[in-house]
Design a protein around this motif. Structure first.
Motif, PDB file in Angstrom:
ATOM      1  N   PRO A   6      38.949 -25.103  -4.937  1.00  0.00           N
ATOM      2  CA  PRO A   6      40.023 -25.557  -5.581  1.00  0.00           C
ATOM      3  C   PRO A   6      39.740 -25.598  -6.862  1.00  0.00           C
ATOM      4  O   PRO A   6      38.673 -26.061  -7.392  1.00  0.00           O
ATOM      5  CB  PRO A   6      40.687 -26.549  -4.852  1.00  0.00           C
ATOM      6  CG  PRO A   6      39.437 -27.284  -4.380  1.00  0.00           C
ATOM      7  CD  PRO A   6      38.588 -26.309  -3.725  1.00  0.00           C
ATOM      8  N   SER A   7      40.625 -25.268  -7.776  1.00  0.00           N
ATOM      9  CA  SER A   7      40.457 -25.464  -9.233  1.00  0.00           C
ATOM     10  C   SER A   7      41.081 -26.824  -9.430  1.00  0.00           C
ATOM     11  O   SER A   7      41.957 -27.375  -8.630  1.00  0.00           O
ATOM     12  CB  SER A   7      41.348 -24.464 -10.243  1.00  0.00           C
ATOM     13  OG  SER A   7      42.863 -24.634  -9.768  1.00  0.00           O
ATOM     14  N   LEU A   8      40.891 -27.343 -10.526  1.00  0.00           N
ATOM     15  CA  LEU A   8      41.221 -28.579 -11.097  1.00  0.00           C
ATOM     16  C   LEU A   8      42.667 -28.590 -11.134  1.00  0.00           C
ATOM     17  O   LEU A   8      43.581 -29.457 -10.937  1.00  0.00           O
ATOM     18  CB  LEU A   8      40.561 -28.973 -12.622  1.00  0.00           C
ATOM     19  CG  LEU A   8      40.976 -30.317 -13.142  1.00  0.00           C
ATOM     20  CD1 LEU A   8      40.370 -31.413 -12.325  1.00  0.00           C
ATOM     21  CD2 LEU A   8      40.072 -30.349 -14.673  1.00  0.00           C
ATOM     22  N   GLU A   9      43.613 -27.325 -11.786  1.00  0.00           N
ATOM     23  CA  GLU A   9      44.678 -27.248 -12.026  1.00  0.00           C
ATOM     24  C   GLU A   9      45.543 -27.436 -10.401  1.00  0.00           C
ATOM     25  O   GLU A   9      46.617 -28.097 -10.451  1.00  0.00           O
ATOM     26  CB  GLU A   9      45.034 -26.006 -12.570  1.00  0.00           C
ATOM     27  CG  GLU A   9      44.604 -25.836 -13.893  1.00  0.00           C
ATOM     28  CD  GLU A   9      43.264 -25.559 -14.162  1.00  0.00           C
ATOM     29  OE1 GLU A   9      42.909 -25.454 -15.330  1.00  0.00           O
ATOM     30  OE2 GLU A   9      42.469 -25.184 -13.385  1.00  0.00           O
ATOM     31  N   ALA A  47      23.213 -37.679 -14.765  1.00  0.00           N
ATOM     32  CA  ALA A  47      23.654 -36.456 -15.448  1.00  0.00           C
ATOM     33  C   ALA A  47      23.702 -35.116 -14.718  1.00  0.00           C
ATOM     34  O   ALA A  47      22.517 -34.884 -13.931  1.00  0.00           O
ATOM     35  CB  ALA A  47      23.002 -36.263 -16.813  1.00  0.00           C
ATOM     36  N   GLY A  48      24.514 -34.423 -14.430  1.00  0.00           N
ATOM     37  CA  GLY A  48      24.606 -33.178 -13.351  1.00  0.00           C
ATOM     38  C   GLY A  48      24.814 -33.844 -12.080  1.00  0.00           C
ATOM     39  O   GLY A  48      24.889 -32.785 -10.969  1.00  0.00           O
ATOM     40  N   GLU A  49      25.087 -34.898 -11.369  1.00  0.00           N
ATOM     41  CA  GLU A  49      25.385 -35.289 -10.206  1.00  0.00           C
ATOM     42  C   GLU A  49      26.892 -35.610 -10.126  1.00  0.00           C
ATOM     43  O   GLU A  49      27.398 -35.887 -11.029  1.00  0.00           O
ATOM     44  CB  GLU A  49      24.546 -36.381  -9.800  1.00  0.00           C
ATOM     45  CG  GLU A  49      23.101 -36.000  -9.537  1.00  0.00           C
ATOM     46  CD  GLU A  49      22.081 -37.237  -9.211  1.00  0.00           C
ATOM     47  OE1 GLU A  49      22.757 -38.428  -9.182  1.00  0.00           O
ATOM     48  OE2 GLU A  49      20.894 -37.010  -8.865  1.00  0.00           O
ATOM     49  N   GLY A  50      27.322 -35.994  -8.927  1.00  0.00           N
ATOM     50  CA  GLY A  50      28.632 -36.342  -8.956  1.00  0.00           C
ATOM     51  C   GLY A  50      29.729 -35.229  -8.138  1.00  0.00           C
ATOM     52  O   GLY A  50      29.323 -34.011  -8.331  1.00  0.00           O
ATOM     53  N   ALA A  51      30.821 -35.784  -7.993  1.00  0.00           N
ATOM     54  CA  ALA A  51      31.907 -34.828  -7.485  1.00  0.00           C
ATOM     55  C   ALA A  51      32.611 -34.182  -8.540  1.00  0.00           C
ATOM     56  O   ALA A  51      33.176 -34.684  -9.387  1.00  0.00           O
ATOM     57  CB  ALA A  51      32.887 -35.412  -6.687  1.00  0.00           C
ATOM     58  N   ALA A  52      32.268 -32.947  -8.961  1.00  0.00           N
ATOM     59  CA  ALA A  52      32.806 -32.220 -10.155  1.00  0.00           C
ATOM     60  C   ALA A  52      33.761 -31.112  -9.551  1.00  0.00           C
ATOM     61  O   ALA A  52      33.433 -30.565  -8.614  1.00  0.00           O
ATOM     62  CB  ALA A  52      31.722 -31.515 -10.664  1.00  0.00           C
ATOM     63  N   VAL A  53      34.894 -30.910 -10.378  1.00  0.00           N
ATOM     64  CA  VAL A  53      35.677 -29.848 -10.108  1.00  0.00           C
ATOM     65  C   VAL A  53      35.933 -29.202 -11.308  1.00  0.00           C
ATOM     66  O   VAL A  53      35.999 -29.816 -12.471  1.00  0.00           O
ATOM     67  CB  VAL A  53      37.146 -30.534  -9.837  1.00  0.00           C
ATOM     68  CG1 VAL A  53      38.031 -29.485  -9.444  1.00  0.00           C
ATOM     69  CG2 VAL A  53      36.780 -31.254  -8.244  1.00  0.00           C
ATOM     70  N   ALA A  54      36.064 -27.854 -11.530  1.00  0.00           N
ATOM     71  CA  ALA A  54      35.683 -26.931 -12.654  1.00  0.00           C
ATOM     72  C   ALA A  54      37.410 -26.693 -12.735  1.00  0.00           C
ATOM     73  O   ALA A  54      38.251 -26.389 -11.893  1.00  0.00           O
ATOM     74  CB  ALA A  54      34.934 -25.961 -12.741  1.00  0.00           C
ATOM     75  N   ALA A  55      37.862 -26.270 -14.062  1.00  0.00           N
ATOM     76  CA  ALA A  55      39.148 -25.763 -14.544  1.00  0.00           C
ATOM     77  C   ALA A  55      39.098 -24.291 -14.091  1.00  0.00           C
ATOM     78  O   ALA A  55      38.094 -23.551 -14.431  1.00  0.00           O
ATOM     79  CB  ALA A  55      39.567 -26.199 -15.926  1.00  0.00           C
ATOM     80  N   ALA A  56      40.178 -23.656 -14.003  1.00  0.00           N
ATOM     81  CA  ALA A  56      40.282 -22.191 -13.863  1.00  0.00           C
ATOM     82  C   ALA A  56      40.478 -21.486 -15.143  1.00  0.00           C
ATOM     83  O   ALA A  56      39.321 -20.539 -15.208  1.00  0.00           O
ATOM     84  CB  ALA A  56      41.443 -21.906 -13.101  1.00  0.00           C
TER      85      ALA A  56
END
Length: 194
Positions: free
Chosen positions: A59-62, A91-100
């Motif tokens: 899923p994208s952030l949007e 830094a670089g860890e954690g639950a990340a979600v990218a924008a489309a």
């Protein structure tokens, strides 16, 4: 800043799909809405929502924000990590979600505990694209502290340029933007819910 396929896969691997799936099912049931109705209101396909609720997809952030607005829940409710007494996220860890549509990633650092109404995110962004956000729920305020780089941040048409150490707060229930003006732009974003 163009990401390699390996970097994109690394970001994708950090998305906590099972947490998102569980939260979407729980919140949709709490709202008493069908899969079709949530998909329609959020502007996503029924098959996309079905895949997300099954723990599949990327899923994208949007997409996730649209579902949160539809379900009237803070974004952090989808990513809520366990809360140890001491929590360190390197830094670089954690639950990340990218924008489309832009080089923009949000990493949940601390979800709002019961009774409190704030969520903390680390933002990593690169120049070249603008992260334009639709309004959040009424009364939401965003606080941004820029750690590195430069960025235009705030309400659309009124964004201010931030440099490292600068802070801005603005009503996030209006359209707003985050535009990195330098490589390796990083910030801390706090969402304050009414």
């Amino acid at each position: 800043m163009e990401r390699t396929v390996a970097q994109q896969e690394q970001v994708s691997a950090k998305v906590p799909l099972e947490s998102i799936a569980t939260a979407l099912r729980r919140e949709r049931a709490r709202a008493g809405l069908s899969l079709s109705e949530v998909a329609r209101r959020a502007g996503v396909s029924k098959s996309t929502l079905s895949h997300l609720e099954a723990g599949n997809g990327n899923p994208s952030l949007e997409t996730l924000w649209a579902l949160c607005v539809t379900l009237d829940v803070p974004f952090s409710r989808l990513l809520d990590p366990p809360r140890p007494h001491t929590q360190v996220i390197r830094a670089g860890e954690g639950a990340a979600v990218a924008a489309a549509g832009s080089d923009y990633r949000a990493t949940l650092l601390a979800a709002s505990p019961p009774g409190a109404r704030r969520d903390v995110y680390r933002i990593d962004a690169g120049p070249g694209t603008v992260r334009a956000s639709d309004p959040h729920m009424p009364g939401v305020v965003e606080h941004v502290l820029l750690a590195s780089g430069r960025a235009l941040v705030g309400v659309t048409g009124e964004a201010v340029e931030l440099r490292p150490g600068d802070y801005v707060a603005y009503p996030a229930d209006l359209p707003h933007v985050f535009e990195a003006l330098a490589p390796d732009t990083r910030a801390v974003l706090v969402l304050e819910h009414p």
